[in-house]
Design a protein around this motif. Structure first.
Motif, short mmCIF file in Angstrom:
data_model
loop_
_atom_site.label_atom_id
_atom_site.label_comp_id
_atom_site.label_asym_id
_atom_site.label_seq_id
_atom_site.Cartn_x
_atom_site.Cartn_y
_atom_site.Cartn_z
N ILE A 120 57.07 42.93 26.80
CA ILE A 120 57.33 42.57 28.20
C ILE A 120 57.59 43.81 29.04
N ALA A 121 58.40 44.73 28.51
CA ALA A 121 58.70 45.96 29.25
C ALA A 121 57.44 46.81 29.44
N GLY A 122 56.61 46.89 28.41
CA GLY A 122 55.38 47.68 28.52
C GLY A 122 54.43 47.13 29.56
N VAL A 123 54.28 45.82 29.60
CA VAL A 123 53.41 45.20 30.60
C VAL A 123 54.00 45.40 32.00
N MET A 124 55.32 45.34 32.11
CA MET A 124 55.94 45.57 33.43
C MET A 124 55.70 47.01 33.90
N VAL A 125 55.76 47.97 33.01
CA VAL A 125 55.50 49.36 33.39
C VAL A 125 54.03 49.51 33.83
N MET A 126 53.13 48.85 33.12
CA MET A 126 51.72 48.90 33.53
C MET A 126 51.52 48.21 34.88
N ALA B 242 52.90 39.48 16.84
CA ALA B 242 53.52 40.61 17.55
C ALA B 242 52.70 41.88 17.38
N ALA B 243 52.24 42.14 16.16
CA ALA B 243 51.46 43.35 15.92
C ALA B 243 50.11 43.29 16.63
N GLY B 244 49.45 42.15 16.58
CA GLY B 244 48.15 42.03 17.23
C GLY B 244 48.23 42.12 18.74
N THR B 245 49.23 41.45 19.31
CA THR B 245 49.40 41.50 20.77
C THR B 245 49.76 42.92 21.22
N GLY B 246 50.61 43.58 20.46
CA GLY B 246 50.97 44.96 20.79
C GLY B 246 49.78 45.89 20.73
N ALA B 247 48.95 45.74 19.70
CA ALA B 247 47.76 46.59 19.58
C ALA B 247 46.77 46.33 20.71
N LEU B 248 46.59 45.06 21.05
CA LEU B 248 45.67 44.71 22.13
C LEU B 248 46.14 45.27 23.48
N LEU B 249 47.43 45.12 23.76
CA LEU B 249 47.96 45.65 25.02
C LEU B 249 47.97 47.18 25.03
N GLY C 182 53.22 52.57 29.54
CA GLY C 182 53.22 51.16 29.14
C GLY C 182 52.49 50.95 27.83
N ALA C 183 51.40 51.67 27.63
CA ALA C 183 50.66 51.56 26.37
C ALA C 183 51.49 52.09 25.21
N ALA C 184 52.25 53.16 25.43
CA ALA C 184 53.10 53.71 24.38
C ALA C 184 54.21 52.72 24.00
N VAL C 185 54.77 52.06 25.01
CA VAL C 185 55.82 51.06 24.73
C VAL C 185 55.22 49.89 23.95
N CYS C 186 54.01 49.48 24.29
CA CYS C 186 53.35 48.39 23.56
C CYS C 186 52.99 48.80 22.14
#
Length: 145
Positions: free
Chosen positions: A132-138, A74-81, A108-112
């Motif tokens: 998921i929400a962050g990617v949808m905003v992007m 979760a942390a790695g995916t969030g940082a990457l996004l 979207g980056a802030a949400v990620c």
């Protein structure tokens, strides 16, 4: 709400099944019951489990490792996004795109980034939904372009 089941539930279900099985059988029959399910209050079942090494092993053996892996994922995916969203926001900011497009990428980056923070602290389900929400905003920002 942690999502983990109570470990005492299994003993209650097993006891209920044994009691239901005992009441369903004929009490007039002279044959011995061949029920292969150990009774929870049986001393023999506890001794057999201890001899086999089945006491509190199995499910709990990998619980810490699975939780650690979920936190890292979760942390790695969030940082990457987060990095991808910030890079896209900077690229769109320098181009002829409307101001709403880089703002959507940045949001979207802030949400990620928040999802990465929650994921590193063990809140992996909330982190997943925030990712998921962050990617949808992007994606909305991408559609506005």
């Amino acid at each position: 709400m942690s999502g983990r089941t109570d470990s005492d539930t299994q003993d209650g279900i097993r006891t209920d099944a044994i009691e239901a099985h005992d009441t369903d059988t004929d009490s007039d029959s002279d044959t011995d019951s061949t029920d292969d399910m150990p009774r929870p209050d049986s001393e023999d079942a506890d001794a057999d489990a201890a001899a086999d090494g089945d006491v509190d092993s199995g499910e709990d053996e990998y619980a810490g490792e699975d939780a650690r892996q979920a936190r890292w994922t979760a942390a790695g995916t969030g940082a990457l996004l987060t990095l991808a969203g910030l890079a896209a926001a900077l690229l769109r900011l320098t181009g002829p795109a409307p101001a709403l497009v880089p703002a959507a990428y940045a949001l979207g980056a802030a949400v990620c980034a928040l999802a990465a923070l929650l994921g590193s602290r063990g809140r992996t389900r909330r982190a997943l939904w925030l990712l998921i929400a962050g990617v949808m905003v992007m994606a909305v920002g991408d559609q506005l372009d």
